[in-house]
Design a protein around this motif. Sequence first.
Motif, PDB file in Angstrom:
ATOM      1  N   UNK A  30      24.260  -9.978 -14.514  1.00  0.00           N
ATOM      2  CA  UNK A  30      23.839  -9.959 -15.885  1.00  0.00           C
ATOM      3  C   UNK A  30      23.493  -8.437 -16.163  1.00  0.00           C
ATOM      4  N   UNK A  31      23.527  -7.558 -15.225  1.00  0.00           N
ATOM      5  CA  UNK A  31      23.058  -6.069 -15.417  1.00  0.00           C
ATOM      6  C   UNK A  31      24.157  -5.364 -15.598  1.00  0.00           C
ATOM      7  N   UNK A  32      25.260  -5.635 -15.041  1.00  0.00           N
ATOM      8  CA  UNK A  32      26.608  -4.799 -14.940  1.00  0.00           C
ATOM      9  C   UNK A  32      27.000  -4.041 -16.312  1.00  0.00           C
ATOM     10  N   UNK A  33      27.601  -3.073 -15.943  1.00  0.00           N
ATOM     11  CA  UNK A  33      28.057  -2.062 -17.272  1.00  0.00           C
ATOM     12  C   UNK A  33      29.097  -3.010 -17.851  1.00  0.00           C
ATOM     13  N   UNK A  34      29.745  -3.787 -17.475  1.00  0.00           N
ATOM     14  CA  UNK A  34      30.859  -4.371 -18.146  1.00  0.00           C
ATOM     15  C   UNK A  34      30.622  -5.428 -19.132  1.00  0.00           C
ATOM     16  N   UNK A  35      29.369  -5.766 -18.934  1.00  0.00           N
ATOM     17  CA  UNK A  35      28.898  -6.936 -20.012  1.00  0.00           C
ATOM     18  C   UNK A  35      28.701  -6.495 -21.267  1.00  0.00           C
ATOM     19  N   UNK A  36      28.460  -4.974 -21.490  1.00  0.00           N
ATOM     20  CA  UNK A  36      28.621  -4.472 -22.851  1.00  0.00           C
ATOM     21  C   UNK A  36      29.725  -4.408 -23.599  1.00  0.00           C
ATOM     22  N   UNK A  37      30.968  -4.697 -22.815  1.00  0.00           N
ATOM     23  CA  UNK A  37      32.175  -4.795 -23.503  1.00  0.00           C
ATOM     24  C   UNK A  37      32.728  -5.984 -23.893  1.00  0.00           C
ATOM     25  N   UNK A  38      33.626  -6.302 -24.823  1.00  0.00           N
ATOM     26  CA  UNK A  38      34.135  -7.486 -25.360  1.00  0.00           C
ATOM     27  C   UNK A  38      34.660  -7.966 -24.067  1.00  0.00           C
ATOM     28  N   UNK A  39      34.538  -9.459 -24.123  1.00  0.00           N
ATOM     29  CA  UNK A  39      35.341 -10.120 -22.947  1.00  0.00           C
ATOM     30  C   UNK A  39      36.700 -10.233 -22.960  1.00  0.00           C
ATOM     31  N   UNK A  40      37.455 -10.157 -21.645  1.00  0.00           N
ATOM     32  CA  UNK A  40      38.813 -10.292 -21.523  1.00  0.00           C
ATOM     33  C   UNK A  40      39.194 -11.522 -21.622  1.00  0.00           C
ATOM     34  N   UNK A  41      40.299 -12.104 -22.114  1.00  0.00           N
ATOM     35  CA  UNK A  41      40.567 -13.431 -22.354  1.00  0.00           C
ATOM     36  C   UNK A  41      40.876 -13.895 -21.045  1.00  0.00           C
ATOM     37  N   UNK A  42      40.649 -15.218 -20.650  1.00  0.00           N
ATOM     38  CA  UNK A  42      40.750 -15.807 -19.601  1.00  0.00           C
ATOM     39  C   UNK A  42      42.145 -15.657 -18.776  1.00  0.00           C
ATOM     40  N   UNK A  43      43.257 -15.669 -19.828  1.00  0.00           N
ATOM     41  CA  UNK A  43      44.551 -15.719 -19.407  1.00  0.00           C
ATOM     42  C   UNK A  43      45.023 -14.703 -18.857  1.00  0.00           C
ATOM     43  N   UNK A  44      44.029 -13.414 -19.138  1.00  0.00           N
ATOM     44  CA  UNK A  44      44.154 -12.071 -18.616  1.00  0.00           C
ATOM     45  C   UNK A  44      43.890 -11.866 -17.072  1.00  0.00           C
ATOM     46  N   UNK A  45      42.871 -12.877 -16.890  1.00  0.00           N
ATOM     47  CA  UNK A  45      42.125 -12.536 -15.458  1.00  0.00           C
ATOM     48  C   UNK A  45      43.253 -13.064 -14.361  1.00  0.00           C
ATOM     49  N   UNK A  46      43.097 -12.442 -13.174  1.00  0.00           N
ATOM     50  CA  UNK A  46      43.749 -13.071 -11.896  1.00  0.00           C
ATOM     51  C   UNK A  46      42.775 -13.813 -11.051  1.00  0.00           C
ATOM     52  N   UNK A  47      43.116 -15.068 -10.754  1.00  0.00           N
ATOM     53  CA  UNK A  47      42.203 -15.760  -9.931  1.00  0.00           C
ATOM     54  C   UNK A  47      41.852 -14.994  -8.573  1.00  0.00           C
ATOM     55  N   UNK A  48      40.712 -14.769  -8.272  1.00  0.00           N
ATOM     56  CA  UNK A  48      40.049 -14.043  -6.995  1.00  0.00           C
ATOM     57  C   UNK A  48      40.439 -12.661  -7.378  1.00  0.00           C
ATOM     58  N   UNK A  49      40.803 -11.939  -8.614  1.00  0.00           N
ATOM     59  CA  UNK A  49      41.151 -10.660  -8.697  1.00  0.00           C
ATOM     60  C   UNK A  49      39.765  -9.742  -8.629  1.00  0.00           C
TER      61      UNK A  49
END
Length: 74
Positions: A30-49
Motif C-alpha cells: 500500500x505504500x509503494x510508489x507504483x500505487x500513485x500511477x494508473x493501474x496497468x490492465x490485467x491482460x498486460x501483466x505476466x503471471x509471476x512477473x
Amino acid sequence: MKPSVTRSWRSARCPRCGNTFDCAMQAEPSSCWCRALPPLPAERLEPGGQCLCPECLAAEIARATREASGDERP
C-alpha cells in the motif's frame, strides 16, 4: 546509541531495462510508489512477473492507454 532504522523497501532490478529501483510491493504494497500511477490492465501483466521500474511501468501504461484509445503510434 540510536536504534537502526529498518527500511521496508528493497532494491529490485527491472526485467525490461535492467535498471535498479526501490520497490515496496513485497513488504508494504500500500505504500509503494507504483500505487500513485494508473493501474496497468490485467491482460498486460505476466503471471509471476517481476515489477517494472518507474520509467518502464510509465511507458507500458502509456502504451496500453494509446492502444485502448485506438492510437497505435509508438
